[in-house]
Design an enzyme around this catalytic site. Sequence first.
Site, PDB file in Angstrom:
ATOM      1  N   ASP A 152      -3.827  45.449  13.654  1.00 46.22           N
ATOM      2  CA  ASP A 152      -3.492  45.222  15.057  1.00 46.22           C
ATOM      3  C   ASP A 152      -2.492  46.316  15.425  1.00 46.22           C
ATOM      4  O   ASP A 152      -1.324  46.255  15.050  1.00 46.22           O
ATOM      5  CB  ASP A 152      -2.875  43.816  15.191  1.00 46.22           C
ATOM      6  CG  ASP A 152      -2.277  43.561  16.563  1.00 46.22           C
ATOM      7  OD1 ASP A 152      -2.390  44.430  17.444  1.00 46.22           O
ATOM      8  OD2 ASP A 152      -1.686  42.468  16.745  1.00 46.22           O
ATOM      9  N   ASP A 167      -3.886  36.602  26.073  1.00 45.31           N
ATOM     10  CA  ASP A 167      -3.187  37.528  25.181  1.00 45.31           C
ATOM     11  C   ASP A 167      -2.233  38.415  25.976  1.00 45.31           C
ATOM     12  O   ASP A 167      -2.654  39.373  26.634  1.00 45.31           O
ATOM     13  CB  ASP A 167      -4.259  38.379  24.464  1.00 45.31           C
ATOM     14  CG  ASP A 167      -3.657  39.412  23.514  1.00 45.31           C
ATOM     15  OD1 ASP A 167      -2.433  39.507  23.429  1.00 45.31           O
ATOM     16  OD2 ASP A 167      -4.445  40.116  22.854  1.00 45.31           O
TER      17      ASP A 167
END
Length: 582
Positions: free
Chosen positions: A7, A169
């Site tokens: 990520d 998100d």
Amino acid sequence: MTILGIDLGTTNSAMAYVKNGQPEIIVNARGERTTPSVFQRNVSGELVVGSVAKNQYASLPEQTVLEVKRKMGNAEAIHIGESSYLPEEISAHFLKYLKQSAEDFLGEKVTEAVITVPAYFSDAQRKATKIAGEIAGLKVERILNEPTAAAIAYGYEHQGDEKNIVVYDLGGGTFDVSVVRLDGAQIEVKASAGDNHLGGMDFDRLLVDWLAEQFADQYEVPLFSFGEEVEITQRHARVKLEAENVKKTLSSAQTATFHLPFLAVYEGQPISLDYTITRDEFDDLIGSSIRMTLAHTDKVIVDAGLSVSQIDDVILIGGATRIPLVQQLVEHKFQKTAKKDINPDEAVALGAAVQGEMNNEAFTDETSLMVIDVCPYTLGTDILRVVKGKRESGHFDILIHRNEPLPAVAKKIYHTVNDNQETIDIGVYQGDDEDERVRDDLKITDEPIIVDGIPKNVAGAEKVEIAFHYDVNGLIQIEATILSTGRKITQALDVQRGIMSNRQVKEAKLTLFEDWEKSKLATEMKATIRRAKKIRRHAEPQQAIQIDEAIQHLERVIQEGEAELVKEKEERLLDLLMEIIE
Ligand code: AMP
């Protein structure tokens, strides 16, 4: 062979791998589960990544790069001292650091990775991310959308569930929202939307502005207007870091104080700041941004063909979802508590690791997980239309609609509009289903793709088939075929928009390797140089000059990266120090 799930965040990055069928976070060299996406190159050529770089940001703002993810895909150079970097090169340094940490942790070489990007990232931004991986020595197996990765992590834990979930998100720099259908072992993204310029760092900026206003009210001078340039940069860096602390404190307390002792000297007076802000005041600052995220959320639910009441679970991902106002408003919209059994900082990396293993047979025996993602935006080209008898250019002709499942292929046939027309220019644009005209700011190619070699003919007689391929990584390829001759023109969009060529990637890879080698030398020599400087303080003037020279020689060979010469110059310096001490 382990495939890393990475990520690569605006403010923090994380990595994971699958161990005995379970995704697990890999800690970095300092034992941390996430790594601040902060890069530093100090004057001696030492490279520093992560929390150490973040901690030193306020004292070394000009040698520090943060928030580089926002710059991905635009070829703007970033300068640190004399060196200049492209955003993908800085990202490559993060990836190199993560790769190295993972190799130390796992005790084996790691060469493959799945790297996540915001769902709303454009072609150029995705391509730049992939290139960053390659520069760092990683084969990028897949570019995966962040909310999809989080849905995979969640779906993996809840196999067998049949549910509609919303993944909201809100990270450091970007916002994405996706509606996902979990159906047995199938994870199907139904719709995605987002904003690449909305995240926690924008809230930090609002807090910096708030503080600057308080200061201007009290001192009647703008906070960042006086003093030397370097002082202003350092002041700004300190205030920015403190703003992030204040924001985080407000997630658990009703008030927070900017505590900035000796922040500046104004008219000969040292100034320390202590301003307290309440959570309500903070909520007012960020309210409109949060409402924008809710508007995107409404849009994806409609796009998915669902209503709010049909959403079973809401998952909050990204550090900024810890803000109470975000939780309140999202929970109020869905009339349910958001799922708390998923770590907002780690879910994306965990999902990326699972995705990485999906082609691994041993893994798929255990689980038959299948993931279907969508194209987050509409893609098309600009065409001429005859409106009220007049030709008008700039009309948006859609080839791929937003939320079409991936991979998507669309073909359309266009014809020439003038007699003897030998070329057709294809502009590629991002847009929305509702757009009638193309928008220049959403152009994907700087220059149109030119289809040449069309045989001379009367207007309308020659036809060109244009095909858009949008692959599972979210990357676009365009193919044009002149139907009368069969001539094909295939163009990945790489050469456009200053995306690095293969040769440039190779060079950058070499430079990155050399930079880390030099950095290692600089780190090894640090203790010797520090010792020399200490002895210099008590040395005779003539000896001090000798020490300075020897240090300079050593620093020069470090910059050149010649390990043997470095050893030689170090020995010479150490001999000199011995002579002086004796
Ligand atoms: P991510 O990119 O998902 O790591 O998100 C990082 C963003 O979340 C940064 O802007 C952080 O300042 C923010 N963040 C982290 N923890 C908190 C918290 N407790 N309250 C508010 N924001 C936070």
